[in-house]
Structure formats: C-alpha cells, structure tokens
Design a protein around this motif. Sequence first.
Motif, PDB file in Angstrom:
ATOM      1  N   ALA A   7       0.663  -1.120   0.011  1.00 41.12           N
ATOM      2  CA  ALA A   7       0.086   0.044   0.024  1.00 41.12           C
ATOM      3  C   ALA A   7       0.713   1.287   0.025  1.00 41.12           C
ATOM      4  N   SER A   8       0.308   2.552  -0.272  1.00 38.05           N
ATOM      5  CA  SER A   8       0.895   3.643  -0.146  1.00 38.05           C
ATOM      6  C   SER A   8       1.108   4.123   1.132  1.00 38.05           C
ATOM      7  N   GLY A   9       1.829   5.274   1.690  1.00 42.65           N
ATOM      8  CA  GLY A   9       1.815   5.620   2.878  1.00 42.65           C
ATOM      9  C   GLY A   9       0.519   5.985   3.780  1.00 42.65           C
ATOM     10  N   THR A  10      -0.327   6.339   2.923  1.00 43.76           N
ATOM     11  CA  THR A  10      -1.640   6.566   3.377  1.00 43.76           C
ATOM     12  C   THR A  10      -2.326   5.466   4.032  1.00 43.76           C
ATOM     13  N   GLY A  11      -1.970   4.206   3.496  1.00 42.20           N
ATOM     14  CA  GLY A  11      -2.613   2.820   4.039  1.00 42.20           C
ATOM     15  C   GLY A  11      -2.078   2.585   5.546  1.00 42.20           C
ATOM     16  N   ALA A  12      -0.753   2.846   5.512  1.00 44.83           N
ATOM     17  CA  ALA A  12      -0.103   2.785   6.697  1.00 44.83           C
ATOM     18  C   ALA A  12      -0.471   3.845   7.921  1.00 44.83           C
ATOM     19  N   TRP A  13      -1.018   4.887   7.497  1.00 43.75           N
ATOM     20  CA  TRP A  13      -1.616   5.830   8.468  1.00 43.75           C
ATOM     21  C   TRP A  13      -2.805   5.282   9.125  1.00 43.75           C
ATOM     22  N   GLU A  14      -3.655   4.812   8.162  1.00 39.60           N
ATOM     23  CA  GLU A  14      -4.778   4.204   8.511  1.00 39.60           C
ATOM     24  C   GLU A  14      -4.584   3.048   9.468  1.00 39.60           C
TER      25      GLU A  14
ATOM     26  N   HIS B  73       1.010  20.236   5.229  1.00 36.78           N
ATOM     27  CA  HIS B  73      -0.176  19.359   4.314  1.00 36.78           C
ATOM     28  C   HIS B  73      -0.538  18.085   4.993  1.00 36.78           C
ATOM     29  N   PHE B  74       0.544  17.261   5.038  1.00 41.42           N
ATOM     30  CA  PHE B  74       0.258  15.787   5.419  1.00 41.42           C
ATOM     31  C   PHE B  74      -0.079  15.649   6.580  1.00 41.42           C
ATOM     32  N   ALA B  75       0.125  16.411   7.585  1.00 40.17           N
ATOM     33  CA  ALA B  75      -0.394  16.256   9.192  1.00 40.17           C
ATOM     34  C   ALA B  75      -2.042  16.731   8.782  1.00 40.17           C
TER      35      ALA B  75
ATOM     36  N   HIS C 134       6.833  13.278  11.927  1.00 36.80           N
ATOM     37  CA  HIS C 134       8.310  13.439  11.946  1.00 36.80           C
ATOM     38  C   HIS C 134       8.940  14.601  10.990  1.00 36.80           C
ATOM     39  N   ASN C 135       8.876  14.183   9.705  1.00 35.88           N
ATOM     40  CA  ASN C 135       9.248  15.233   8.756  1.00 35.88           C
ATOM     41  C   ASN C 135       8.114  15.704   7.826  1.00 35.88           C
ATOM     42  N   GLU C 136       7.973  16.834   7.929  1.00 35.74           N
ATOM     43  CA  GLU C 136       6.436  17.568   7.434  1.00 35.74           C
ATOM     44  C   GLU C 136       7.120  17.733   5.786  1.00 35.74           C
ATOM     45  N   THR C 137       6.722  16.796   4.820  1.00 32.11           N
ATOM     46  CA  THR C 137       7.309  16.934   3.440  1.00 32.11           C
ATOM     47  C   THR C 137       6.814  18.069   2.757  1.00 32.11           C
ATOM     48  N   SER C 138       5.785  18.916   3.203  1.00 35.07           N
ATOM     49  CA  SER C 138       4.925  19.867   2.502  1.00 35.07           C
ATOM     50  C   SER C 138       5.932  21.292   2.933  1.00 35.07           C
TER      51      SER C 138
ATOM     52  N   VAL D 296       3.894   8.119  15.005  1.00 36.60           N
ATOM     53  CA  VAL D 296       4.899   9.024  14.337  1.00 36.60           C
ATOM     54  C   VAL D 296       4.847   8.682  12.669  1.00 36.60           C
ATOM     55  N   ASP D 297       4.589   9.606  11.853  1.00 38.25           N
ATOM     56  CA  ASP D 297       4.641   9.347  10.339  1.00 38.25           C
ATOM     57  C   ASP D 297       6.232   9.686   9.905  1.00 38.25           C
ATOM     58  N   THR D 298       6.903   8.710   9.714  1.00 33.12           N
ATOM     59  CA  THR D 298       8.237   8.864   9.145  1.00 33.12           C
ATOM     60  C   THR D 298       8.479   8.664   7.638  1.00 33.12           C
ATOM     61  N   ILE D 299       7.274   9.114   6.785  1.00 34.77           N
ATOM     62  CA  ILE D 299       7.327   8.629   5.504  1.00 34.77           C
ATOM     63  C   ILE D 299       8.612   9.318   4.689  1.00 34.77           C
ATOM     64  N   SER D 300       8.733  10.631   4.994  1.00 36.53           N
ATOM     65  CA  SER D 300       9.809  11.405   4.351  1.00 36.53           C
ATOM     66  C   SER D 300      11.113  11.457   5.110  1.00 36.53           C
ATOM     67  N   SER D 301      11.317  10.600   6.224  1.00 37.10           N
ATOM     68  CA  SER D 301      12.494  10.679   7.134  1.00 37.10           C
ATOM     69  C   SER D 301      13.238   9.391   7.285  1.00 37.10           C
TER      70      SER D 301
ATOM     71  N   SER E 114       7.751   3.280   1.033  1.00 33.66           N
ATOM     72  CA  SER E 114       8.743   2.821   0.610  1.00 33.66           C
ATOM     73  C   SER E 114       9.616   3.890  -0.500  1.00 33.66           C
ATOM     74  N   GLN E 115       8.978   4.853  -0.722  1.00 28.78           N
ATOM     75  CA  GLN E 115       9.336   5.718  -2.002  1.00 28.78           C
ATOM     76  C   GLN E 115      10.298   6.592  -1.813  1.00 28.78           C
ATOM     77  N   LYS E 116      10.724   6.748  -0.599  1.00 24.55           N
ATOM     78  CA  LYS E 116      11.647   8.087  -0.338  1.00 24.55           C
ATOM     79  C   LYS E 116      13.083   7.494   0.284  1.00 24.55           C
TER      80      LYS E 116
HETATM   81  C1  LIG Z   1       4.916  13.212   5.278  1.00 21.63           C
HETATM   82  C2  LIG Z   1       4.049  12.118   4.493  1.00 21.63           C
HETATM   83  N1  LIG Z   1       2.872  11.614   5.056  1.00 21.63           N
HETATM   84  C3  LIG Z   1       2.140  10.941   4.323  1.00 21.63           C
HETATM   85  C4  LIG Z   1       2.140  10.686   2.782  1.00 21.63           C
HETATM   86  C5  LIG Z   1       1.170  10.124   2.209  1.00 21.63           C
HETATM   87  O1  LIG Z   1       1.688   8.759   1.520  1.00 21.63           O
HETATM   88  P1  LIG Z   1       1.397   8.248   0.279  1.00 21.63           P
HETATM   89  O2  LIG Z   1       1.400   9.429  -0.975  1.00 21.63           O
HETATM   90  O3  LIG Z   1       2.448   7.218   0.005  1.00 21.63           O
HETATM   91  O4  LIG Z   1       0.150   7.663   0.553  1.00 21.63           O
HETATM   92  C6  LIG Z   1       3.185  11.560   2.388  1.00 21.63           C
HETATM   93  C7  LIG Z   1       3.548  11.512   0.858  1.00 21.63           C
HETATM   94  O5  LIG Z   1       4.300  12.089   0.228  1.00 21.63           O
HETATM   95  C8  LIG Z   1       4.335  12.249   3.276  1.00 21.63           C
HETATM   96  O6  LIG Z   1       5.341  12.959   2.667  1.00 21.63           O
END
Ligand SMILES: Cc1ncc(COP(=O)(O)O)c(C=O)c1O
Length: 397
Positions: free
Chosen positions: A64-71, A91-93, A142-146, A171-176, A196-198
């Motif tokens: 799944a994408s990161g959004t799935g792991a949030w859920e 934005h991501f928060a 953790h790292n606010e990608t926006s 904690v969201d570490t998607i971009s850290s 996976s994609q960062k």
């Molecule tokens: C910090 C952060 N959280 C959540 C997401 C959402 O992840 P995804 O787009 O893989 O579902 C992203 C996507 O860039 C992100 O940077």
Amino acid sequence: MTYRSGRHFLQIPGPTNVPDRVLRAIDLPTMDHRGPDFAALGHEVLDGLRTVFKTAQPVVIYPASGTGAWEAALVNTLSPGDRVLMFETGHFATLWNKMATKLGLVTEFIPTDWRRGADAAVLEAKLREDKGHTIKAVCVVHNETSTGATSRIGLVRKAIDAASHPALLLVDTISSLASIDYRHDEWGVDVTVAGSQKGLMLPPGLSFNAVSEKARKASAAAKLPRSYWGWDEMLAANKTGYFPYTPATNLLYGLREALRMLQEEGLDNVFARHDRHAEATRRAVRAWGLEVLCAVPEEYSSSLTAVMTPPGHDADHVRKVTLEAFDMSLGTGLGKVAGKVFRIGHLGDFNDLTLAGTLAGVEMGLGLAGVPHKKGGVQAAMDYLAECARKPARKAA
Ligand SMILES: Cc1ncc(COP(=O)(O)O)c(C=O)c1O
C-alpha cells in the motif's frame, strides 16, 4: 512524447530516484509467495527493516502507499470517539487529521504557521490538563514533506513522560526514514508509519508500521473496524517469513537490495550525507537571496528544502520552466503554501554531484522564470561540498 537524452532529474521529495541495483533486483521473475524459497526473503526484509527503524519490535509491511499505513496505525490502536492530539505542521499532518476524523476519532488539531515542527511545550501543557487521560494518542509527522520542517520526536517523548500521560505516540516517518536519524525504541514510539518511495529508494507501493508492545496491547482492546490492516494475522504469518495475503513480491526483492545498500553505506553515513546536502542547499538558497520556509534552524529538514518565492512570483512557474528547459521535476507547493514555495528533494539515492546538478537547474530555472535573485547559489553549495570533502567524516559501515 519526444525522447530526452540523459537521465531525468526527479528532485521531488519522493518518490525518489530508484538506484539501478534496486531496479535490477525488482526485475527478477516473481516467485511463489507460498513456496519454500519465499521465507528467506520474508525473514531478511522483516529483520533488516528493524535496523532501519532502530527497533527490536516487529515491523509490518503492507502492499500500500503511505496513506494505508496511516490508516493501519489508527484503526489498530483506537476506538470510535477516542480523543487524539495532532499538530498541524503542514499538508500531510492535515490529511492525517482528516483521515482520523473520517474514521470517527475526535481530534484536537494544534495549529502552527507551517514553518516549524510540533511544539513539545504545548503538547506537555495539553497532556497535563487532561487529568482523566481521555487523550488516547498523540500523532506527529516527523518530517513534514510539504514544509521541510522536522519535529523533534525525542522532545515529544520527553513532553509525554513529563506529563506522566499514558497516550500512545504515533509518528509518520514517510519522508524521514533512512534519511534522517530516527529511533523507534529509544524515543518510545508506539507506531511508526513509513513508506517505500523516499529514503528507502524504492518505487511507491510498500508501507510500514513498526509496532511497540504497548501498541499491540492497545490493539487487543481497540474497536475501530479493521480487516485488511489488522496486525494480528500479519504478525502471526510473519513469524514464519510469510504473509497472510499476496505480498508485493517484486518490491520485496527491491527492499532486500535497498536494505543491503543502506547497510553497506552505514546508517550514520546515510544521515550525514543527507545533512550535508541539506546544508549545501540552504547555503545556495541564502546566496540567491531567497528564504527557506522552515523558520527554526534546529528543525531544518535534511531530506528536502522548501524555498519561498518572492510575493508576485508563482513558484509553480519556476517548476514549469525548469522541467521544460532542464528535464528536472521539483516539488510543488501543497495546501496553504501552493504557488508560494517549490520544494527541492535531496533524499534517497543521491550524491554531491547530483546535488550540484540539481541546484544548477534551480538557479537557471529562477533566471528563466524571472524570479529576482542573486547569482552564486551553486557556487556557495559547491564551496561547502568541497570543504566537507576535504575533511571526510565517513565512518566504517
Ligand atoms: C509525510 C507524509 N505523510 C504521508 C504521505 C502520504 O503517503 P502516500 O502518498 O504514499 O500515500 C506522504 C506522501 O508524500 C508524506 O510525505
């Protein structure tokens, strides 16, 4: 589409450039995920991930994408109507907060100006006020990608402990993850969300939950509906190296390769490399006479830099001309900062010369877009990179 020679510069803050070693690994024939050879792959990636999250606890892998792991983090630990504290770091928060609300949680969304991380002092005060312990979880990106601001999770942990509050820490570490130092166990994080994609240098398609014992205990009582995201069956199957449903086999080959690469380089060297490239980028931005969006030096992100364009100059125009002229993608401004910033991704499979090329593209793009700026940003970055190269701090992996 016309062929453009040379490699496209994918300098958005994820998905990042996938290294050839990982691409070749993904290119293997797909194997039987219930056959005898699969378990070795399953065990290697599940064990290897623990090192990257710095945890002795299990890590769940979702196709799944990161959004799935949030859920997954929310539905496994919480019940309808539970109170959750979240910080509006960007934005991501905001998206995670929206999701929590849709799932039936009652969130308190603590505002910021989108130029900083989560404020540990505000968190401590909120938790001290909650004498009845009705707040069940604290969620921090953790790292606010926006915005390019990194929250200090060690301080967040201290704030929770200082208030002697039992809330879970998610904690969201998607971009850290695998770009910026992160310590799931040491910081007492209950669920760490990643993708996976960062920093992991893979294509999009896998996401993760690192899960503490306290989170697993909470999941036994949690009442939000879950099936696909449920940890129980996943953790039971993972013990034998297998998955309860079809895993993304070829992405797991890629993950195995990426984990080996991170191990070969050494995580500390990976973090130092990201720190160096972020500092070089900020020196370039300052030399251009522009401003970095993050306003707190201790919270500057090492995986991306959001650059503010002067009023009246559309940041998306800079991106457009840079893509057209130099075949480089930069990150767009999201949510409240749309059109006001562009983002330079300097994470994942990246070296000094990739950064020099990236900054050269930005400097030329600023000129083509007519954004008032001074020359010399690339030179300032090169001076710093050369200075670092003179005193290499690389540690044995
Ligand atoms: C910090 C952060 N959280 C959540 C997401 C959402 O992840 P995804 O787009 O893989 O579902 C992203 C996507 O860039 C992100 O940077």
